[in-house]
Design a protein around this motif. Structure first.
Motif, PDB file in Angstrom:
ATOM      1  N   PRO A  41       2.220  38.769  87.037  1.00  0.00           N
ATOM      2  CA  PRO A  41       2.824  39.172  88.310  1.00  0.00           C
ATOM      3  C   PRO A  41       2.849  38.027  89.319  1.00  0.00           C
ATOM      4  CG  PRO A  41       1.334  40.862  87.535  1.00  0.00           C
ATOM      5  CD  PRO A  41       1.162  39.696  86.619  1.00  0.00           C
ATOM      6  N   GLY A  42       4.016  37.743  89.866  1.00  0.00           N
ATOM      7  CA  GLY A  42       4.153  36.706  90.870  1.00  0.00           C
ATOM      8  C   GLY A  42       4.114  35.285  90.344  1.00  0.00           C
ATOM      9  N   LYS A  43       4.103  35.129  89.041  1.00  0.00           N
ATOM     10  CA  LYS A  43       4.013  33.783  88.456  1.00  0.00           C
ATOM     11  C   LYS A  43       5.214  33.510  87.564  1.00  0.00           C
ATOM     12  CE  LYS A  43      -0.991  33.344  88.722  1.00  0.00           C
ATOM     13  NZ  LYS A  43      -2.227  32.917  88.005  1.00  0.00           N
ATOM     14  N   GLU A  44       5.348  32.249  87.185  1.00  0.00           N
ATOM     15  CA  GLU A  44       6.445  31.852  86.316  1.00  0.00           C
ATOM     16  C   GLU A  44       6.157  32.242  84.865  1.00  0.00           C
ATOM     17  OE1 GLU A  44       8.036  27.976  88.861  1.00  0.00           O
ATOM     18  OE2 GLU A  44       7.246  27.726  86.841  1.00  0.00           O
ATOM     19  N   ARG A  45       7.223  32.345  84.114  1.00  0.00           N
ATOM     20  CA  ARG A  45       7.105  32.665  82.706  1.00  0.00           C
ATOM     21  C   ARG A  45       6.564  31.443  81.942  1.00  0.00           C
ATOM     22  NH1 ARG A  45      12.145  36.034  80.488  1.00  0.00           N
ATOM     23  NH2 ARG A  45      11.576  37.138  82.401  1.00  0.00           N
ATOM     24  N   GLU A  46       5.581  31.692  81.083  1.00  0.00           N
ATOM     25  CA  GLU A  46       4.954  30.600  80.334  1.00  0.00           C
ATOM     26  C   GLU A  46       4.922  30.927  78.844  1.00  0.00           C
ATOM     27  OE1 GLU A  46       1.801  28.741  83.579  1.00  0.00           O
ATOM     28  OE2 GLU A  46       1.074  30.120  82.049  1.00  0.00           O
ATOM     29  N   ALA A  47       5.184  29.907  78.049  1.00  0.00           N
ATOM     30  CA  ALA A  47       5.137  30.089  76.598  1.00  0.00           C
ATOM     31  C   ALA A  47       3.695  30.250  76.136  1.00  0.00           C
ATOM     32  CB  ALA A  47       5.766  28.893  75.908  1.00  0.00           C
ATOM     33  N   VAL A  48       3.502  31.122  75.141  1.00  0.00           N
ATOM     34  CA  VAL A  48       2.164  31.306  74.576  1.00  0.00           C
ATOM     35  C   VAL A  48       2.133  31.033  73.074  1.00  0.00           C
ATOM     36  CG1 VAL A  48       1.480  32.960  76.348  1.00  0.00           C
ATOM     37  CG2 VAL A  48       2.465  33.799  74.203  1.00  0.00           C
ATOM     38  N   ALA A  49       3.287  31.114  72.403  1.00  0.00           N
ATOM     39  CA  ALA A  49       3.296  30.892  70.952  1.00  0.00           C
ATOM     40  C   ALA A  49       4.732  30.741  70.471  1.00  0.00           C
ATOM     41  CB  ALA A  49       2.625  32.053  70.219  1.00  0.00           C
ATOM     42  N   CYS A  50       4.868  30.092  69.329  1.00  0.00           N
ATOM     43  CA  CYS A  50       6.185  29.927  68.711  1.00  0.00           C
ATOM     44  C   CYS A  50       6.007  29.897  67.204  1.00  0.00           C
ATOM     45  CB  CYS A  50       6.831  28.634  69.192  1.00  0.00           C
ATOM     46  SG  CYS A  50       8.475  28.324  68.478  1.00  0.00           S
ATOM     47  N   ILE A  51       6.997  30.412  66.494  1.00  0.00           N
ATOM     48  CA  ILE A  51       6.955  30.378  65.037  1.00  0.00           C
ATOM     49  C   ILE A  51       8.245  29.752  64.527  1.00  0.00           C
ATOM     50  CG2 ILE A  51       7.861  32.731  64.735  1.00  0.00           C
ATOM     51  CD1 ILE A  51       5.777  32.944  62.381  1.00  0.00           C
ATOM     52  N   SER A  52       8.077  28.802  63.642  1.00  0.00           N
ATOM     53  CA  SER A  52       9.223  28.098  63.076  1.00  0.00           C
ATOM     54  C   SER A  52       9.963  28.994  62.087  1.00  0.00           C
ATOM     55  CB  SER A  52       8.730  26.837  62.357  1.00  0.00           C
ATOM     56  OG  SER A  52       9.743  26.309  61.524  1.00  0.00           O
ATOM     57  N   ILE A  54      11.723  27.733  59.687  1.00  0.00           N
ATOM     58  CA  ILE A  54      11.827  26.980  58.437  1.00  0.00           C
ATOM     59  C   ILE A  54      10.766  27.422  57.436  1.00  0.00           C
ATOM     60  CG2 ILE A  54      11.699  24.695  57.410  1.00  0.00           C
ATOM     61  CD1 ILE A  54      12.731  23.640  60.153  1.00  0.00           C
ATOM     62  N   ASP A  55       9.511  27.467  57.922  1.00  0.00           N
ATOM     63  CA  ASP A  55       8.417  27.780  56.999  1.00  0.00           C
ATOM     64  C   ASP A  55       7.394  28.723  57.608  1.00  0.00           C
ATOM     65  OD1 ASP A  55       6.655  24.584  57.478  1.00  0.00           O
ATOM     66  OD2 ASP A  55       7.290  26.154  58.871  1.00  0.00           O
ATOM     67  N   GLY A  56       7.705  29.253  58.793  1.00  0.00           N
ATOM     68  CA  GLY A  56       6.769  30.179  59.422  1.00  0.00           C
ATOM     69  C   GLY A  56       5.573  29.506  60.059  1.00  0.00           C
ATOM     70  N   SER A  57       5.631  28.194  60.256  1.00  0.00           N
ATOM     71  CA  SER A  57       4.506  27.500  60.894  1.00  0.00           C
ATOM     72  C   SER A  57       4.343  28.005  62.328  1.00  0.00           C
ATOM     73  CB  SER A  57       4.750  25.992  60.906  1.00  0.00           C
ATOM     74  OG  SER A  57       4.767  25.482  59.597  1.00  0.00           O
ATOM     75  N   GLU A  58       3.074  28.112  62.748  1.00  0.00           N
ATOM     76  CA  GLU A  58       2.741  28.607  64.073  1.00  0.00           C
ATOM     77  C   GLU A  58       2.461  27.434  65.015  1.00  0.00           C
ATOM     78  OE1 GLU A  58       0.071  31.761  61.602  1.00  0.00           O
ATOM     79  OE2 GLU A  58      -0.592  31.302  63.640  1.00  0.00           O
ATOM     80  N   TYR A  59       2.896  27.583  66.244  1.00  0.00           N
ATOM     81  CA  TYR A  59       2.659  26.557  67.261  1.00  0.00           C
ATOM     82  C   TYR A  59       2.213  27.240  68.546  1.00  0.00           C
ATOM     83  CZ  TYR A  59       5.200  23.614  64.006  1.00  0.00           C
ATOM     84  OH  TYR A  59       5.596  22.943  62.880  1.00  0.00           O
ATOM     85  N   TYR A  60       1.285  26.588  69.224  1.00  0.00           N
ATOM     86  CA  TYR A  60       0.756  27.133  70.468  1.00  0.00           C
ATOM     87  C   TYR A  60       0.672  26.023  71.505  1.00  0.00           C
ATOM     88  CZ  TYR A  60      -0.640  30.762  67.192  1.00  0.00           C
ATOM     89  OH  TYR A  60      -0.630  31.742  66.216  1.00  0.00           O
TER      90      TYR A  60
END
Length: 126
Positions: A41-52, A54-60
């Motif tokens: 609430p009241g803050k900017e949107r921030e990334a917390v995780a991503c999944i590729s 190509i191979d399902g690799s996880e990134y944080y």
């Protein structure tokens, strides 16, 4: 038509856990990378995780991952975000997004991501 639909949010007590879902249509999770974002609430949107795609690799963006684990089910065309040991500061909207460009997780800024879901709300009570 590209569509992303989040679900799984709700009211949870601190210390609990949640699993959020992002069902995609108009493409598959093997086409493009999918990222999850949190907007307190009241803050900017921030990334917390991503999944590729190509191979399902996880990134944080947080090297420690924080309380987040991202995964996918190719058969269901769904990406999940597991949030463990919830804290009040985890309250807010959670959104999934795709860049509609490539398979790698190439940017953490919200401006990098082209298509978004409507979000699902998580409220953590202390």
């Amino acid at each position: 038509q590209v569509q992303l639909v989040e679900s799984g949010g709700g009211l949870v007590q601190a210390g609990g856990s949640l699993s959020l879902s992002c069902v995609v249509s108009g493409f598959t999770v093997e086409n493009y990378a999918i990222a999850w974002f949190h907007q307190a609430p009241g803050k900017e949107r921030e990334a917390v995780a991503c999944i590729s795609s190509i191979d399902g690799s996880e990134y944080y963006p947080d090297p420690t991952k924080g309380p987040f684990t991202i995964s996918r089910d190719k058969a269901k065309n769904t990406v999940y975000l597991q949030i463990s040991v919830l804290k009040p500061e985890d309250t807010g909207g959670y959104y999934c997004a795709t860049d509609m460009f490539g398979g790698t997780c190439s940017g953490w800024s919200p401006q990098y991501w082209d298509s978004w879901g409507q979000g699902t709300q998580v409220t953590v009570s202390s």
